[in-house]
Design an enzyme around this catalytic site. Structure first.
Site, PDB file in Angstrom:
ATOM      1  N   HIS A 141      -5.573  13.676  -6.943  1.00  0.00           N
ATOM      2  CA  HIS A 141      -4.543  13.250  -7.903  1.00  0.00           C
ATOM      3  C   HIS A 141      -3.790  12.019  -7.417  1.00  0.00           C
ATOM      4  CE1 HIS A 141      -4.412  17.511  -9.875  1.00  0.00           C
ATOM      5  NE2 HIS A 141      -5.484  16.832 -10.174  1.00  0.00           N
ATOM      6  N   SER A 151      -1.772  26.960  -8.664  1.00  0.00           N
ATOM      7  CA  SER A 151      -1.651  27.926  -9.770  1.00  0.00           C
ATOM      8  C   SER A 151      -2.932  28.011 -10.595  1.00  0.00           C
ATOM      9  CB  SER A 151      -0.497  27.519 -10.691  1.00  0.00           C
ATOM     10  OG  SER A 151      -0.800  26.260 -11.293  1.00  0.00           O
ATOM     11  N   GLU A 160       2.066  33.836  -5.762  1.00  0.00           N
ATOM     12  CA  GLU A 160       1.864  34.734  -6.922  1.00  0.00           C
ATOM     13  C   GLU A 160       0.456  34.496  -7.441  1.00  0.00           C
ATOM     14  OE1 GLU A 160       6.439  33.782  -7.980  1.00  0.00           O
ATOM     15  OE2 GLU A 160       4.873  33.148  -9.364  1.00  0.00           O
TER      16      GLU A 160
HETATM   17  N1  APR Z   1       3.152  29.562  -0.094  1.00  0.00           N
HETATM   18  C1  APR Z   1       2.000  29.687  -0.808  1.00  0.00           C
HETATM   19  N2  APR Z   1       1.919  29.452  -2.145  1.00  0.00           N
HETATM   20  C2  APR Z   1       3.061  29.080  -2.766  1.00  0.00           C
HETATM   21  C3  APR Z   1       4.292  28.935  -2.091  1.00  0.00           C
HETATM   22  C4  APR Z   1       4.306  29.187  -0.695  1.00  0.00           C
HETATM   23  N3  APR Z   1       5.424  29.076   0.044  1.00  0.00           N
HETATM   24  N4  APR Z   1       5.238  28.578  -3.017  1.00  0.00           N
HETATM   25  C5  APR Z   1       4.604  28.502  -4.202  1.00  0.00           C
HETATM   26  N5  APR Z   1       3.302  28.817  -4.063  1.00  0.00           N
HETATM   27  C6  APR Z   1       2.250  28.847  -5.083  1.00  0.00           C
HETATM   28  C7  APR Z   1       2.697  29.368  -6.425  1.00  0.00           C
HETATM   29  O1  APR Z   1       2.542  30.791  -6.473  1.00  0.00           O
HETATM   30  C8  APR Z   1       1.709  28.661  -7.366  1.00  0.00           C
HETATM   31  O2  APR Z   1       0.508  29.422  -7.458  1.00  0.00           O
HETATM   32  O3  APR Z   1       1.850  27.505  -5.301  1.00  0.00           O
HETATM   33  C9  APR Z   1       1.401  27.358  -6.643  1.00  0.00           C
HETATM   34  C10 APR Z   1       2.091  26.155  -7.263  1.00  0.00           C
HETATM   35  O4  APR Z   1       1.504  25.929  -8.530  1.00  0.00           O
HETATM   36  P1  APR Z   1       1.846  24.558  -9.290  1.00  0.00           P
HETATM   37  O5  APR Z   1       3.312  24.292  -9.225  1.00  0.00           O
HETATM   38  O6  APR Z   1       1.183  24.635 -10.617  1.00  0.00           O
HETATM   39  O7  APR Z   1       1.156  23.438  -8.406  1.00  0.00           O
HETATM   40  P2  APR Z   1      -0.368  22.979  -8.438  1.00  0.00           P
HETATM   41  O8  APR Z   1      -1.271  24.139  -8.655  1.00  0.00           O
HETATM   42  O9  APR Z   1      -0.583  22.160  -7.207  1.00  0.00           O
HETATM   43  O10 APR Z   1      -0.409  22.008  -9.729  1.00  0.00           O
HETATM   44  C11 APR Z   1      -1.631  21.345  -9.957  1.00  0.00           C
HETATM   45  O11 APR Z   1      -0.598  20.083 -11.749  1.00  0.00           O
HETATM   46  O12 APR Z   1       1.146  18.858 -12.584  1.00  0.00           O
HETATM   47  C12 APR Z   1      -0.088  18.774 -11.995  1.00  0.00           C
HETATM   48  O13 APR Z   1      -0.808  16.955 -10.750  1.00  0.00           O
HETATM   49  C13 APR Z   1       0.015  18.071 -10.686  1.00  0.00           C
HETATM   50  O14 APR Z   1      -1.304  18.430  -8.717  1.00  0.00           O
HETATM   51  C14 APR Z   1      -0.509  19.082  -9.690  1.00  0.00           C
HETATM   52  C15 APR Z   1      -1.343  19.996 -10.547  1.00  0.00           C
END
Ligand code: APR
Length: 237
Positions: A110, A179, A205
């Protein structure tokens, strides 16, 4: 036997470094509209707003420090490589915490918040300062065309061919802190399953695509990732 691991990381691996995620209850997309802040159309409509959003995230990223999860993956890369194996680290994250933890080969599908891109000449300089509509391109001098070198919704992710090739060669697929909401990254677990590769998710989660993983370990990445690395390096996984 030399190991080849494919590790996909998301915002959750950087959460304990103080960098906000996107879809957690306090995440960026719970507070801001991604269509206004993370699309080419949003940038064209209001570049000042988009620069302000990414300037703040860039300042936070520069101030943040790698956490034990980042450090554990750097140890994994070093050790696997020394044994003739490979860690293919594919991240959805735009921070540079994997690199600052010591990882040498990081695939930013990304893009990178700590790079800018000139829409006029295409140059992609390392960039740690604020960007604005006044910023002149260091290469062509054009003003008004500098944007964060990140992939927005509706744009093509980077390095897709290298990612597909690495997936085909892996003997273990691990997703950390994501996620499973955004494709093509969220579909890599299905590709791994189709290749007969064992799949594991480490997250806080259950992910949207949790049903695709053979196993999921819930917990904080700073605890679950070092434990995983110990298991892999001791041959228990
Ligand atoms: N340890 C492990 N997992 C964690 C923690 C932690 N301390 N805190 C949060 N999480 C997990 C949450 O449970 C969730 O499953 O990290 C994940 C975060 O999900 P998102 O916020 O959706 O992030 P991501 O999956 O990286 O998003 C993907 O979406 O908006 C676009 O380009 C953006 O790269 C990003 C993409």
């Amino acid at each position: 036997m030399a190991r080849t691991l494919f590790v996909l990381t998301g915002a959750g691996i950087s959460a304990e470094s103080g960098l906000g995620t996107f879809r957690d209850t306090d995440g960026a997309w719970a507070r801001f509209d991604p269509m206004r802040l993370a699309t080419p159309e949003g940038f064209a409509a209001d570049p000042v707003l988009v620069h302000a959003f990414y300037n703040q995230r860039r300042r936070d990223a520069v101030r943040a420090a790698p956490n034990p999860a980042h450090t554990a993956l750097a140890r994994l890369e070093t050790e696997l490589t020394s044994r003739g194996g490979r860690l293919f680290l594919c991240t959805q994250n735009i921070d540079d915490l994997h690199e600052r933890a010591g990882c040498r080969a990081v695939t930013h599908m990304h893009g990178e918040l700590l790079r800018a891109r000139c829409v006029a000449c295409g140059t992609e300089p390392v960039w740690h300062d604020d960007l604005s509509v006044e910023t002149a391109c260091p290469a062509c001098g054009q003003r008004g065309g500098m944007r964060p070198d990140v992939v927005w919704f509706g744009e093509m992710p980077k390095h897709l061919e290298a990612i597909d090739e690495a997936l085909a060669e892996a003997d273990l697929f691990v997703a950390i802190g994501t996620s499973g909401a955004v494709y093509p990254a969220a579909g890599y677990v299905a590709q791994a399953r189709a290749y007969g590769i064992p799949t594991l998710a480490l997250t806080l989660e259950a992910a949207d695509n949790a049903g695709m993983f053979e196993s999921t370990r819930l917990g904080r990445a700073s605890e679950t990732v070092p434990a995983l690395v110990d298991e892999v390096l001791s041959g228990r996984l």
